[in-house]
Design a protein around this motif. Sequence first.
Motif, PDB file in Angstrom:
ATOM      1  N   ALA A 117      40.666  26.228  40.346  1.00  0.00           N
ATOM      2  CA  ALA A 117      41.673  27.204  40.775  1.00  0.00           C
ATOM      3  C   ALA A 117      42.585  26.569  41.818  1.00  0.00           C
ATOM      4  O   ALA A 117      42.158  25.719  42.605  1.00  0.00           O
ATOM      5  CB  ALA A 117      40.998  28.440  41.359  1.00  0.00           C
ATOM      6  N   LEU A 118      43.833  26.988  41.828  1.00  0.00           N
ATOM      7  CA  LEU A 118      44.767  26.530  42.865  1.00  0.00           C
ATOM      8  C   LEU A 118      44.446  27.198  44.196  1.00  0.00           C
ATOM      9  O   LEU A 118      44.663  26.620  45.257  1.00  0.00           O
ATOM     10  CB  LEU A 118      46.201  26.833  42.447  1.00  0.00           C
ATOM     11  CG  LEU A 118      46.652  26.106  41.180  1.00  0.00           C
ATOM     12  CD1 LEU A 118      48.010  26.615  40.728  1.00  0.00           C
ATOM     13  CD2 LEU A 118      46.690  24.605  41.413  1.00  0.00           C
ATOM     14  N   SER A 119      43.933  28.413  44.125  1.00  0.00           N
ATOM     15  CA  SER A 119      43.428  29.126  45.296  1.00  0.00           C
ATOM     16  C   SER A 119      42.512  30.228  44.795  1.00  0.00           C
ATOM     17  O   SER A 119      42.497  30.554  43.606  1.00  0.00           O
ATOM     18  CB  SER A 119      44.575  29.697  46.142  1.00  0.00           C
ATOM     19  OG  SER A 119      45.329  30.624  45.405  1.00  0.00           O
ATOM     20  N   HIS A 120      41.728  30.771  45.725  1.00  0.00           N
ATOM     21  CA  HIS A 120      40.875  31.892  45.349  1.00  0.00           C
ATOM     22  C   HIS A 120      40.694  32.817  46.548  1.00  0.00           C
ATOM     23  O   HIS A 120      40.831  32.398  47.700  1.00  0.00           O
ATOM     24  CB  HIS A 120      39.516  31.417  44.805  1.00  0.00           C
ATOM     25  CG  HIS A 120      38.543  30.998  45.849  1.00  0.00           C
ATOM     26  ND1 HIS A 120      38.544  29.737  46.407  1.00  0.00           N
ATOM     27  CD2 HIS A 120      37.527  31.673  46.452  1.00  0.00           C
ATOM     28  CE1 HIS A 120      37.571  29.648  47.302  1.00  0.00           C
ATOM     29  NE2 HIS A 120      36.932  30.813  47.349  1.00  0.00           N
ATOM     30  N   SER A 121      40.413  34.077  46.242  1.00  0.00           N
ATOM     31  CA  SER A 121      40.093  35.090  47.247  1.00  0.00           C
ATOM     32  C   SER A 121      38.676  35.565  46.984  1.00  0.00           C
ATOM     33  O   SER A 121      38.311  35.835  45.836  1.00  0.00           O
ATOM     34  CB  SER A 121      41.045  36.287  47.142  1.00  0.00           C
ATOM     35  OG  SER A 121      42.387  35.899  47.305  1.00  0.00           O
ATOM     36  N   GLU A 122      37.888  35.664  48.034  1.00  0.00           N
ATOM     37  CA  GLU A 122      36.527  36.175  47.917  1.00  0.00           C
ATOM     38  C   GLU A 122      36.540  37.646  48.303  1.00  0.00           C
ATOM     39  O   GLU A 122      37.073  38.022  49.354  1.00  0.00           O
ATOM     40  CB  GLU A 122      35.582  35.358  48.792  1.00  0.00           C
ATOM     41  CG  GLU A 122      35.539  33.905  48.356  1.00  0.00           C
ATOM     42  CD  GLU A 122      34.687  32.995  49.233  1.00  0.00           C
ATOM     43  OE1 GLU A 122      33.878  33.507  50.046  1.00  0.00           O
ATOM     44  OE2 GLU A 122      34.830  31.763  49.103  1.00  0.00           O
ATOM     45  N   ILE A 123      35.953  38.475  47.445  1.00  0.00           N
ATOM     46  CA  ILE A 123      36.081  39.922  47.532  1.00  0.00           C
ATOM     47  C   ILE A 123      34.701  40.567  47.636  1.00  0.00           C
ATOM     48  O   ILE A 123      33.785  40.186  46.901  1.00  0.00           O
ATOM     49  CB  ILE A 123      36.772  40.470  46.256  1.00  0.00           C
ATOM     50  CG1 ILE A 123      38.087  39.758  45.965  1.00  0.00           C
ATOM     51  CG2 ILE A 123      36.926  41.983  46.312  1.00  0.00           C
ATOM     52  CD1 ILE A 123      39.174  39.964  46.953  1.00  0.00           C
ATOM     53  N   THR A 124      34.571  41.556  48.510  1.00  0.00           N
ATOM     54  CA  THR A 124      33.400  42.425  48.493  1.00  0.00           C
ATOM     55  C   THR A 124      33.854  43.818  48.088  1.00  0.00           C
ATOM     56  O   THR A 124      34.903  44.293  48.526  1.00  0.00           O
ATOM     57  CB  THR A 124      32.671  42.481  49.853  1.00  0.00           C
ATOM     58  OG1 THR A 124      33.573  42.949  50.854  1.00  0.00           O
ATOM     59  CG2 THR A 124      32.136  41.114  50.255  1.00  0.00           C
ATOM     60  N   VAL A 125      33.067  44.462  47.247  1.00  0.00           N
ATOM     61  CA  VAL A 125      33.394  45.796  46.746  1.00  0.00           C
ATOM     62  C   VAL A 125      32.984  46.828  47.788  1.00  0.00           C
ATOM     63  O   VAL A 125      31.842  46.857  48.235  1.00  0.00           O
ATOM     64  CB  VAL A 125      32.693  46.057  45.397  1.00  0.00           C
ATOM     65  CG1 VAL A 125      32.896  47.498  44.950  1.00  0.00           C
ATOM     66  CG2 VAL A 125      33.197  45.075  44.340  1.00  0.00           C
ATOM     67  N   GLN A 126      33.951  47.692  48.151  1.00  0.00           N
ATOM     68  CA  GLN A 126      33.713  48.735  49.141  1.00  0.00           C
ATOM     69  C   GLN A 126      33.456  50.104  48.514  1.00  0.00           C
ATOM     70  O   GLN A 126      32.788  50.937  49.099  1.00  0.00           O
ATOM     71  CB  GLN A 126      34.927  48.846  50.079  1.00  0.00           C
ATOM     72  CG  GLN A 126      35.261  47.550  50.784  1.00  0.00           C
ATOM     73  CD  GLN A 126      34.178  47.114  51.745  1.00  0.00           C
ATOM     74  OE1 GLN A 126      33.827  47.836  52.660  1.00  0.00           O
ATOM     75  NE2 GLN A 126      33.620  45.932  51.535  1.00  0.00           N
ATOM     76  N   ASP A 127      34.031  50.322  47.314  1.00  0.00           N
ATOM     77  CA  ASP A 127      33.917  51.626  46.676  1.00  0.00           C
ATOM     78  C   ASP A 127      34.134  51.460  45.170  1.00  0.00           C
ATOM     79  O   ASP A 127      34.746  50.481  44.739  1.00  0.00           O
ATOM     80  CB  ASP A 127      34.970  52.579  47.255  1.00  0.00           C
ATOM     81  CG  ASP A 127      34.667  54.043  46.978  1.00  0.00           C
ATOM     82  OD1 ASP A 127      33.539  54.364  46.524  1.00  0.00           O
ATOM     83  OD2 ASP A 127      35.562  54.878  47.202  1.00  0.00           O
ATOM     84  N   VAL A 128      33.640  52.429  44.401  1.00  0.00           N
ATOM     85  CA  VAL A 128      33.772  52.398  42.942  1.00  0.00           C
ATOM     86  C   VAL A 128      34.097  53.799  42.436  1.00  0.00           C
ATOM     87  O   VAL A 128      33.448  54.762  42.828  1.00  0.00           O
ATOM     88  CB  VAL A 128      32.462  51.924  42.255  1.00  0.00           C
ATOM     89  CG1 VAL A 128      32.618  51.906  40.734  1.00  0.00           C
ATOM     90  CG2 VAL A 128      32.020  50.583  42.774  1.00  0.00           C
ATOM     91  N   ASP A 129      35.106  53.894  41.578  1.00  0.00           N
ATOM     92  CA  ASP A 129      35.328  55.091  40.763  1.00  0.00           C
ATOM     93  C   ASP A 129      34.820  54.721  39.382  1.00  0.00           C
ATOM     94  O   ASP A 129      35.435  53.909  38.689  1.00  0.00           O
ATOM     95  CB  ASP A 129      36.817  55.453  40.683  1.00  0.00           C
ATOM     96  CG  ASP A 129      37.344  56.065  41.970  1.00  0.00           C
ATOM     97  OD1 ASP A 129      36.539  56.628  42.740  1.00  0.00           O
ATOM     98  OD2 ASP A 129      38.563  55.973  42.207  1.00  0.00           O
ATOM     99  N   ASP A 130      33.702  55.305  38.982  1.00  0.00           N
ATOM    100  CA  ASP A 130      33.042  54.909  37.736  1.00  0.00           C
ATOM    101  C   ASP A 130      33.517  55.758  36.560  1.00  0.00           C
ATOM    102  O   ASP A 130      32.738  56.429  35.903  1.00  0.00           O
ATOM    103  CB  ASP A 130      31.527  54.990  37.910  1.00  0.00           C
ATOM    104  CG  ASP A 130      30.784  54.194  36.867  1.00  0.00           C
ATOM    105  OD1 ASP A 130      31.427  53.410  36.135  1.00  0.00           O
ATOM    106  OD2 ASP A 130      29.552  54.363  36.759  1.00  0.00           O
ATOM    107  N   ASP A 131      34.831  55.719  36.318  1.00  0.00           N
ATOM    108  CA  ASP A 131      35.436  56.511  35.255  1.00  0.00           C
ATOM    109  C   ASP A 131      35.344  55.797  33.910  1.00  0.00           C
ATOM    110  O   ASP A 131      35.147  54.594  33.840  1.00  0.00           O
ATOM    111  CB  ASP A 131      36.909  56.785  35.569  1.00  0.00           C
ATOM    112  CG  ASP A 131      37.092  57.651  36.810  1.00  0.00           C
ATOM    113  OD1 ASP A 131      36.199  58.478  37.090  1.00  0.00           O
ATOM    114  OD2 ASP A 131      38.111  57.483  37.499  1.00  0.00           O
TER     115      ASP A 131
END
Length: 192
Positions: free
Chosen positions: A93-107
């Motif tokens: 990858a040229l760059s990347h972002s590391e993400i943590t999930v805070q919330d979910v709408d499980d639709d």
Amino acid sequence: MARLKAKIHEVIVTTKNADGSAHHAPMGISEVNGYFQIKPFKPSTTYNNLMRHRACSINYTDDVRVYAGALTGHRQWPASSCKKIDGLYLTDALSHSEITVQDVDDDDPRACFYGVVVHEQQHGLFRGYNRAQSAVIEAAILVSRLSMLPEQKIRDEINYLTIGMEKTAGEREWEAWGWLMEKVKQAGINVE
């Protein structure tokens, strides 16, 4: 006054499989009110991994083979360990972002995972997409919707995208294009 729509960015979302391996999936994501919105279809590997693990990386790459490969069975791309989450990112990858999930709408049929950036890293320079790279990404989106779109629309779009391919494609783009066109032919759609 026109209502503003969230911009959708085509990226590679990398989640961690139950066995610890990387799962790379092309996906359109949005950034709204400080959250990345990741909306995988249900059922899908990305959905299952995010429900279980609640973290992922967002990868920005100019190697369009990764987009095409995810739809055509060419999924094995090197992955490296993230710095701030228990996850993986696309090594090239040229760059990347590391993400943590805070919330979910499980639709249904798509869930929406709301993630925040905990780390970002640049690995190389993004010099923009040429027409062939853009054509491969657009063709990959078409291939992901082969069962949803009329055949004539698919043929018309591919004919138009072929112009950019013929003018600016290099080896990587032609390889990705070949994978996608094989998938179109397997669906019984003649684009020649």
